[in-house]
Design a protein around this motif. Structure first.
Motif, mmCIF file in Angstrom:
data_model
loop_
_atom_site.group_PDB
_atom_site.id
_atom_site.type_symbol
_atom_site.label_atom_id
_atom_site.label_comp_id
_atom_site.label_asym_id
_atom_site.label_seq_id
_atom_site.Cartn_x
_atom_site.Cartn_y
_atom_site.Cartn_z
ATOM 1 N N LEU A 61 0.823 -1.199 0.000
ATOM 2 C CA LEU A 61 0.000 0.000 0.000
ATOM 3 C C LEU A 61 0.861 1.255 0.000
ATOM 4 O O LEU A 61 0.579 2.229 -0.713
ATOM 5 C CB LEU A 61 -0.932 -0.013 1.211
ATOM 6 C CG LEU A 61 -2.007 1.059 1.256
ATOM 7 C CD1 LEU A 61 -2.951 0.925 0.090
ATOM 8 C CD2 LEU A 61 -2.763 0.962 2.569
ATOM 9 N N THR A 62 1.931 1.237 0.784
ATOM 10 C CA THR A 62 2.859 2.372 0.820
ATOM 11 C C THR A 62 3.509 2.569 -0.545
ATOM 12 O O THR A 62 3.624 3.707 -1.037
ATOM 13 C CB THR A 62 3.938 2.143 1.891
ATOM 14 O OG1 THR A 62 3.307 1.901 3.141
ATOM 15 C CG2 THR A 62 4.870 3.334 2.013
ATOM 16 N N THR A 63 3.922 1.480 -1.179
ATOM 17 C CA THR A 63 4.549 1.564 -2.500
ATOM 18 C C THR A 63 3.569 2.117 -3.532
ATOM 19 O O THR A 63 3.910 3.022 -4.304
ATOM 20 C CB THR A 63 5.041 0.176 -2.941
ATOM 21 O OG1 THR A 63 5.943 -0.323 -1.962
ATOM 22 C CG2 THR A 63 5.727 0.237 -4.286
ATOM 23 N N TYR A 64 2.365 1.592 -3.549
ATOM 24 C CA TYR A 64 1.357 2.059 -4.513
ATOM 25 C C TYR A 64 1.040 3.534 -4.308
ATOM 26 O O TYR A 64 0.916 4.299 -5.266
ATOM 27 C CB TYR A 64 0.075 1.249 -4.402
ATOM 28 C CG TYR A 64 0.217 -0.222 -4.704
ATOM 29 C CD1 TYR A 64 1.233 -0.710 -5.512
ATOM 30 C CD2 TYR A 64 -0.677 -1.133 -4.168
ATOM 31 C CE1 TYR A 64 1.358 -2.061 -5.774
ATOM 32 C CE2 TYR A 64 -0.567 -2.494 -4.438
ATOM 33 C CZ TYR A 64 0.454 -2.956 -5.240
ATOM 34 O OH TYR A 64 0.565 -4.283 -5.500
ATOM 35 N N THR A 65 0.899 3.935 -3.049
ATOM 36 C CA THR A 65 0.594 5.334 -2.748
ATOM 37 C C THR A 65 1.724 6.247 -3.202
ATOM 38 O O THR A 65 1.491 7.315 -3.785
ATOM 39 C CB THR A 65 0.330 5.503 -1.244
ATOM 40 O OG1 THR A 65 -0.707 4.607 -0.853
ATOM 41 C CG2 THR A 65 -0.068 6.925 -0.913
ATOM 42 N N THR A 66 2.957 5.838 -2.947
ATOM 43 C CA THR A 66 4.110 6.636 -3.364
ATOM 44 C C THR A 66 4.166 6.765 -4.880
ATOM 45 O O THR A 66 4.417 7.861 -5.410
ATOM 46 C CB THR A 66 5.410 5.994 -2.839
ATOM 47 O OG1 THR A 66 5.321 5.839 -1.420
ATOM 48 C CG2 THR A 66 6.618 6.828 -3.175
ATOM 49 N N VAL A 67 3.924 5.677 -5.585
ATOM 50 C CA VAL A 67 3.946 5.712 -7.047
ATOM 51 C C VAL A 67 2.877 6.671 -7.574
ATOM 52 O O VAL A 67 3.132 7.470 -8.485
ATOM 53 C CB VAL A 67 3.753 4.292 -7.625
ATOM 54 C CG1 VAL A 67 3.450 4.341 -9.109
ATOM 55 C CG2 VAL A 67 4.976 3.446 -7.364
ATOM 56 N N VAL A 68 1.689 6.623 -7.002
ATOM 57 C CA VAL A 68 0.605 7.503 -7.451
ATOM 58 C C VAL A 68 0.947 8.963 -7.183
ATOM 59 O O VAL A 68 0.753 9.831 -8.050
ATOM 60 C CB VAL A 68 -0.726 7.106 -6.780
ATOM 61 C CG1 VAL A 68 -1.788 8.174 -6.995
ATOM 62 C CG2 VAL A 68 -1.213 5.769 -7.296
#
Length: 95
Positions: A61-68
C-alpha cells in the motif's frame, strides 16, 4: 429466408420453451422476501464478496501510494510547463 440454424423470422423451439419458463418463474427467492429481507441479502452478499478480496499488505500500500503521488506530481509539472509555454506563445503571437 432460412440459414443453417433455422428461420430468421421465427425463433427455434428451444428459445420458445426457455422464454415460457422465464415468464412462469416469478421472482424466485427475491419474490418471497420483503424489502428488509432483500436488503439483508444484499448486505450479506457484499460481505461475502469483500471476504474474497485480496487486500494489499502495508508495504504494498505504501509503494502504490508513493507511485501515485510521484506520478501526479510529475503530471502537474508537465501540465504547468506546457501551460506556461502556451501562454507565452499566445502573448508573443497576439501581443
Amino acid at each position: 429466408m432460412t440459414d443453417a440454424v433455422g428461420s430468421i423470422d421465427k425463433p427455434d423451439a428451444q428459445d420458445e420453451s426457455t422464454e415460457s419458463q422465464k415468464k412462469a418463474r416469478k421472482g424466485g427467492k427475491r419474490g418471497k422476501k420483503g424489502p428488509f429481507g432483500r436488503l439483508a441479502l444484499f448486505y450479506r452478499q457484499i460481505i461475502a464478496e469483500l471476504r474474497k478480496v485480496v487486500w494489499p499488505t502495508r508495504s504494498q500500500l505504501t509503494t502504490y501510494t508513493t507511485v501515485v503521488i510521484v506520478f501526479v506530481v510529475i503530471m502537474i509539472g508537465l501540465v504547468t510547463v506546457i501551460d506556461y509555454g502556451f501562454s507565452h506563445a499566445v502573448k508573443y503571437i497576439f501581443g
